[in-house]
Design a protein around this motif. Structure first.
Motif, PDB file in Angstrom:
ATOM      1  N   LEU A 245       0.852  -1.181   0.000  1.00 33.06           N
ATOM      2  CA  LEU A 245       0.000   0.000   0.000  1.00 33.06           C
ATOM      3  C   LEU A 245       0.890   1.235   0.000  1.00 33.06           C
ATOM      4  N   LEU A 246       0.937   1.926  -1.136  1.00 31.40           N
ATOM      5  CA  LEU A 246       1.662   3.190  -1.213  1.00 31.40           C
ATOM      6  C   LEU A 246       0.712   4.280  -0.737  1.00 31.40           C
ATOM      7  N   SER A 247       0.978   4.806   0.446  1.00 30.57           N
ATOM      8  CA  SER A 247       0.027   5.673   1.144  1.00 30.57           C
ATOM      9  C   SER A 247       0.249   7.153   0.896  1.00 30.57           C
ATOM     10  N   GLY A 248       1.239   7.508   0.065  1.00 29.98           N
ATOM     11  CA  GLY A 248       1.492   8.925  -0.166  1.00 29.98           C
ATOM     12  C   GLY A 248       1.798   9.621   1.143  1.00 29.98           C
ATOM     13  N   ASP A 249       1.129  10.760   1.385  1.00 30.71           N
ATOM     14  CA  ASP A 249       1.332  11.495   2.638  1.00 30.71           C
ATOM     15  C   ASP A 249       0.119  11.381   3.554  1.00 30.71           C
ATOM     16  N   ILE A 250      -0.645  10.305   3.402  1.00 36.90           N
ATOM     17  CA  ILE A 250      -1.804  10.075   4.260  1.00 36.90           C
ATOM     18  C   ILE A 250      -1.407   9.375   5.549  1.00 36.90           C
ATOM     19  N   LEU A 251      -0.563   8.348   5.428  1.00 33.26           N
ATOM     20  CA  LEU A 251      -0.181   7.540   6.581  1.00 33.26           C
ATOM     21  C   LEU A 251       1.306   7.260   6.550  1.00 33.26           C
ATOM     22  N   PHE A 252       1.957   7.526   7.686  1.00 37.28           N
ATOM     23  CA  PHE A 252       3.386   7.282   7.832  1.00 37.28           C
ATOM     24  C   PHE A 252       3.613   6.191   8.874  1.00 37.28           C
ATOM     25  N   VAL A 253       4.851   5.793   9.047  1.00 42.11           N
ATOM     26  CA  VAL A 253       5.151   4.727  10.002  1.00 42.11           C
ATOM     27  C   VAL A 253       4.853   5.172  11.430  1.00 42.11           C
ATOM     28  N   LYS A 254       5.171   6.421  11.775  1.00 45.55           N
ATOM     29  CA  LYS A 254       5.003   6.867  13.153  1.00 45.55           C
ATOM     30  C   LYS A 254       3.981   7.996  13.303  1.00 45.55           C
ATOM     31  N   SER A 255       3.377   8.429  12.201  1.00 42.81           N
ATOM     32  CA  SER A 255       2.433   9.536  12.315  1.00 42.81           C
ATOM     33  C   SER A 255       1.410   9.450  11.189  1.00 42.81           C
ATOM     34  N   ILE A 256       0.642  10.521  11.034  1.00 43.77           N
ATOM     35  CA  ILE A 256      -0.351  10.609   9.961  1.00 43.77           C
ATOM     36  C   ILE A 256      -0.167  11.927   9.224  1.00 43.77           C
ATOM     37  N   GLY A 257      -0.770  12.041   8.043  1.00 42.17           N
ATOM     38  CA  GLY A 257      -0.595  13.225   7.222  1.00 42.17           C
ATOM     39  C   GLY A 257      -1.272  14.455   7.794  1.00 42.17           C
ATOM     40  N   GLY A 304      17.025  -0.776   5.486  1.00 40.30           N
ATOM     41  CA  GLY A 304      16.980   0.558   4.879  1.00 40.30           C
ATOM     42  C   GLY A 304      15.612   0.928   4.351  1.00 40.30           C
ATOM     43  N   ILE A 305      14.692  -0.028   4.312  1.00 38.95           N
ATOM     44  CA  ILE A 305      13.339   0.224   3.821  1.00 38.95           C
ATOM     45  C   ILE A 305      12.522   0.936   4.894  1.00 38.95           C
ATOM     46  N   VAL A 306      11.743   1.919   4.473  1.00 39.08           N
ATOM     47  CA  VAL A 306      10.793   2.574   5.369  1.00 39.08           C
ATOM     48  C   VAL A 306       9.413   2.001   5.071  1.00 39.08           C
ATOM     49  N   GLY A 307       8.846   1.278   6.012  1.00 36.14           N
ATOM     50  CA  GLY A 307       7.541   0.679   5.799  1.00 36.14           C
ATOM     51  C   GLY A 307       7.158  -0.214   6.960  1.00 36.14           C
ATOM     52  N   LYS A 308       5.855  -0.485   7.086  1.00 37.47           N
ATOM     53  CA  LYS A 308       5.358  -1.339   8.155  1.00 37.47           C
ATOM     54  C   LYS A 308       3.993  -1.874   7.755  1.00 37.47           C
ATOM     55  N   LYS A 309       3.646  -3.068   8.193  1.00 41.13           N
ATOM     56  CA  LYS A 309       2.364  -3.652   7.819  1.00 41.13           C
ATOM     57  C   LYS A 309       1.203  -2.844   8.400  1.00 41.13           C
ATOM     58  N   LEU A 310       0.126  -2.802   7.640  1.00 42.87           N
ATOM     59  CA  LEU A 310      -1.019  -1.985   8.020  1.00 42.87           C
ATOM     60  C   LEU A 310      -1.572  -2.401   9.383  1.00 42.87           C
ATOM     61  N   GLY A 311      -1.667  -3.689   9.621  1.00 39.55           N
ATOM     62  CA  GLY A 311      -2.176  -4.156  10.907  1.00 39.55           C
ATOM     63  C   GLY A 311      -1.314  -3.701  12.071  1.00 39.55           C
ATOM     64  N   GLU A 312      -0.001  -3.669  11.871  1.00 42.12           N
ATOM     65  CA  GLU A 312       0.905  -3.211  12.925  1.00 42.12           C
ATOM     66  C   GLU A 312       0.746  -1.717  13.161  1.00 42.12           C
ATOM     67  N   LEU A 313       0.472  -0.968  12.105  1.00 45.55           N
ATOM     68  CA  LEU A 313       0.269   0.466  12.269  1.00 45.55           C
ATOM     69  C   LEU A 313      -1.006   0.746  13.062  1.00 45.55           C
ATOM     70  N   TYR A 314      -2.065  -0.021  12.808  1.00 47.23           N
ATOM     71  CA  TYR A 314      -3.284   0.168  13.595  1.00 47.23           C
ATOM     72  C   TYR A 314      -3.058  -0.169  15.068  1.00 47.23           C
ATOM     73  N   ARG A 315      -2.063  -0.980  15.339  1.00 46.56           N
ATOM     74  CA  ARG A 315      -1.733  -1.307  16.726  1.00 46.56           C
ATOM     75  C   ARG A 315      -0.791  -0.288  17.359  1.00 46.56           C
ATOM     76  N   ASP A 316       0.172   0.236  16.571  1.00 48.51           N
ATOM     77  CA  ASP A 316       1.268   1.022  17.142  1.00 48.51           C
ATOM     78  C   ASP A 316       1.221   2.516  16.857  1.00 48.51           C
ATOM     79  N   ASN A 317       0.577   2.934  15.770  1.00 44.41           N
ATOM     80  CA  ASN A 317       0.605   4.340  15.367  1.00 44.41           C
ATOM     81  C   ASN A 317      -0.461   5.115  16.149  1.00 44.41           C
TER      82      ASN A 317
END
Length: 375
Positions: A245-257, A304-317
């Motif tokens: 899922l390429l989220s653009g600037d809507i969702l980041f690993v540690k924050s939201i857009g 070196g990759i910036v990314g995280k699974k969507l389910g983990e983001l709903y748990r951690d972000n």
């Protein structure tokens, strides 16, 4: 004499977490705004003007060897590095091209394989926290959220025998100048852009509409556009090969857009919430979320990759865990960082309404991206 170190060599040290000691000789305000960061980086700031009469008073704060001196454009760092060399330090380096060159360096990193032999690459712009992507299948490619410096993409495609067929932006960027249209013109590719973001665009583009499927290669690899407003009114995500899922600037690993870069925070915060709390909720939690930006090296995996699974983001972000709508609105609108440098001018450039020269474009982009709500 001191020796140059190329941005690529510095990036290699940062990404592989090799020890790196940096003496940054820019003024304090520039240093505080933006610097080279990394888990293995140790950095101190001593403004150049405080070193004009010598470096003896800072030697105790430096290691005896392997020091990298950094300035804005290179010149000051060469002088300080030579002074350190004359003072007896060994293996003293300066950053070739300075922070200007660091800001523009792109490092391609393979994210993973796609169906029928395809590949996905993430191009990491360490000096500004920008992320762009190349989808490859059957020797054809699509580039998403390209940076202003188009040559690294063209060189990568040529080196790998790839023809660039499509170029797209997930939204109208406000923190950096897009290279998408320029790449498309250079290689005669199709350029895609969300029409709601570019009603005043002065150039032709194909409309990136909801559920639009863009075929890359002759395989079943599909780039599916998903309308996900909030950062901008036209923000569009991509689901690639049912894996990413390429989220653009809507969702980041540690924050939201952030929803305010067009002055529409109150209007767009509801769209942002709907995208994050409803539309994305309908997607597979196994999708690897790959954003268009990152704010710190903590968001980067060891690869070196910036990314995280969507389910983990709903748990951690934390930005995905505010159930009350009014609390969400308050969190977003009260935690907005300063807007990116020259953000309105950059939007005008990306709409084709301004055409500054290369030096001015570079100047407009200097500094960090500020696309996320503060944590």
């Amino acid at each position: 004499m001191s020796k140059p170190l190329k941005p690529q060599q510095v990036a290699n040290k940062v990404l592989k977490q090799k020890p790196l000691f940096i003496l940054d000789v820019r003024n304090e305000s520039e240093f505080q705004d933006w610097k080279i960061e990394g888990n293995s980086v140790e950095i101190i700031n001593k403004p150049y003007f405080d070193l004009l009469e010598g470096v003896d008073h800072i030697l105790e704060e430096l290691p005896k060897e392997n020091v990298l001196v950094v300035c804005a454009k290179e010149g000051s760092s060469i002088m300080v590095a030579d002074m350190l060399d004359e003072a007896g330090l060994e293996e003293v380096y300066y950053l070739e091209g300075g922070m200007k060159a660091w800001s523009e360096y792109l490092e391609p990193i393979k994210v993973g394989d796609l169906s029928d032999g395809g590949e996905l690459y993430q191009f990491v712009r360490l000096g500004k926290g920008c992320l762009s992507y190349m989808v490859i299948s059957q020797a054809e490619a699509m580039i998403i959220d390209a940076n202003r410096m188009i040559q690294p993409y063209l060189d990568f495609a040529e080196d790998h025998g790839i023809t660039i067929k499509h170029v797209a932006d997930t939204h109208l960027h406000a923190d950096h100048i897009s290279g998408g249209r320029k790449i498309a013109e250079e290689v005669d590719a199709t350029y895609w852009l969300p029409p709601k973001d570019a009603p005043e665009a002065t150039f032709h583009f194909e409309s990136l509409e909801d559920q639009k499927e863009i075929q890359v290669g002759n395989t079943n690899i599909q780039v599916e556009a998903l309308y996900t407003p909030g950062h901008t009114i036209g923000s569009t995500s991509f689901v690639i090969d049912n894996q990413y899922l390429l989220s653009g600037d809507i969702l980041f690993v540690k924050s939201i857009g952030r929803p305010d870069l067009a002055g529409k925070a109150e209007d767009w915060v509801g769209d942002l919430r709907n995208t994050l709390y409803d539309r994305y909720k309908d997607l597979s939690e196994e999708l690897l979320v790959l954003p268009a930006h990152f704010g710190s090296m903590e968001e980067m995996q060891e690869s070196g990759i910036v990314g995280k699974k969507l389910g983990e983001l709903y748990r951690d972000n934390k930005g995905l865990q505010v159930e009350n709508e009014q609390e969400f609105r308050r969190m977003v609108t009260e935690n907005l960082p300063p807007q990116p440098n020259s953000h309105e001018e950059i939007r005008q450039v990306n709409m084709g309404k301004l055409n500054p020269d290369e030096d001015r474009q570079r100047e407009m982009e200097i500094g960090p991206n500020r696309c996320a709500v503060s944590e």
